[in-house]
Design an enzyme around this catalytic site. Structure first.
Site, PDB file in Angstrom:
ATOM      1  CE1 TYR A 164       0.445   1.673   4.322  1.00 42.87           C
ATOM      2  CE2 TYR A 164       0.686  -0.697   4.559  1.00 42.87           C
ATOM      3  CZ  TYR A 164       0.862   0.590   5.057  1.00 42.87           C
ATOM      4  OH  TYR A 164       1.445   0.775   6.288  1.00 42.87           O
ATOM      5  CB  CYS A 165       1.741   3.807  -1.734  1.00 38.48           C
ATOM      6  SG  CYS A 165       0.808   3.530  -3.262  1.00 38.48           S
ATOM      7  CB  THR A 166      -0.244   8.388  -0.575  1.00 40.26           C
ATOM      8  OG1 THR A 166       0.890   8.472   0.287  1.00 40.26           O
ATOM      9  CG2 THR A 166      -1.238   9.493  -0.219  1.00 40.26           C
TER      10      THR A 166
END
Length: 252
Positions: free
Chosen positions: A181-183
């Site tokens: 996951y990331c922003t």
């Protein structure tokens, strides 16, 4: 709060970058929008802010180009525009990884929807009974603001460090389901493609990233805030602007 903060990306082959930059910048300036748009041979990455009407007008205009018809933006609101000006920049990559063999414009990485991930975390395993491991692909200063409970955090200073970090730690993920996951989804999509490329199985990205998780769930299993790349600093699980917290404040 009346300002729409919009982020979106799309991996798609672009070969008319200088002319496209001029058209996009002209349209944004005419609509008095502010933010940053990155254009590269592999696609587009945009962060825009403004009132609802001009934001929608711009997105309708952009989606008239078939290459951008599939853009799926994430939105949040604020009292003020968190950007000082409008920039449209040409880059070699819309998210720098320096792995030329990874070409996400050729096909999307497998993804898991926010509601599904939340269900997996609540039940302790995925739908096939495998343990789920969350992998944060962001930089250390971003994870300082907040991250998923028990997520793997490599404390990298740049996304270019990710391939070496995952190579050194690969055995941790054997026989498990990995959700990166990331922003907003862009980094974790490249991360999954790279993990597939080195032979890892059962790897997914979180569809739409942290921002979409906040938008579509109640934010359970998240600790702290989410760092954003504008003057808001961070947003909370309600997608409202929130001051950046120190590690001690998060744990209090």
């Amino acid at each position: 709060m009346s300002i729409i903060n919009l982020s979106a990306y799309r991996f798609v082959s672009l070969d008319d970058l200088p002319a496209l930059r001029e058209r996009v910048l002209e349209r944004c300036l005419a609509l008095e929008l502010k933010g940053t748009i990155l254009l590269a041979p592999e696609g587009i990455n945009l962060f825009l802010a403004g009132p609802r009407a001009p934001i929608d007008t711009f997105m309708d205009w952009l989606r008239d180009d078939p290459r951008f018809a599939g853009l799926e933006p994430k939105e949040s609101i604020s009292d003020a525009v968190p950007f000082g000006r409008m920039r449209v920049r040409l880059k070699k990559e819309i998210i720098t990884m320096r792995m030329p063999t990874i070409r996400p414009e050729g096909g999307r990485a497998p993804a898991v929807k926010p509601a599904t991930l939340q269900r997996w975390l609540a039940q302790g395993h995925d739908d096939d009974g495998r343990e789920v491991v969350l992998l944060d692909t962001r930089n250390d200063y971003e994870t300082d603001a907040g991250l998923f409970e028990q997520a793997v955090d490599y404390r990298i200073a740049s996304f270019t460090e990710f391939p070496a970090a995952i190579a050194a730690d690969r055995a941790r993920f054997d026989n498990k389901t990995v959700v990166s996951y990331c922003t907003g989804g862009i980094r974790c999509e490249k991360a999954v493609l790279h993990m597939q490329d080195i032979g890892m199985e059962h790897v997914y990205q979180l569809e739409g990233g942290i921002l979409k998780y906040f938008e579509e769930t109640d934010g359970a299993h998240w600790r702290g805030t989410c760092f954003v790349f504008d003057e808001r600093g961070a947003v909370n699980t309600d997608l409202a602007p929130s001051p950046l917290l120190t590690s001690g404040e998060k744990d209090a």
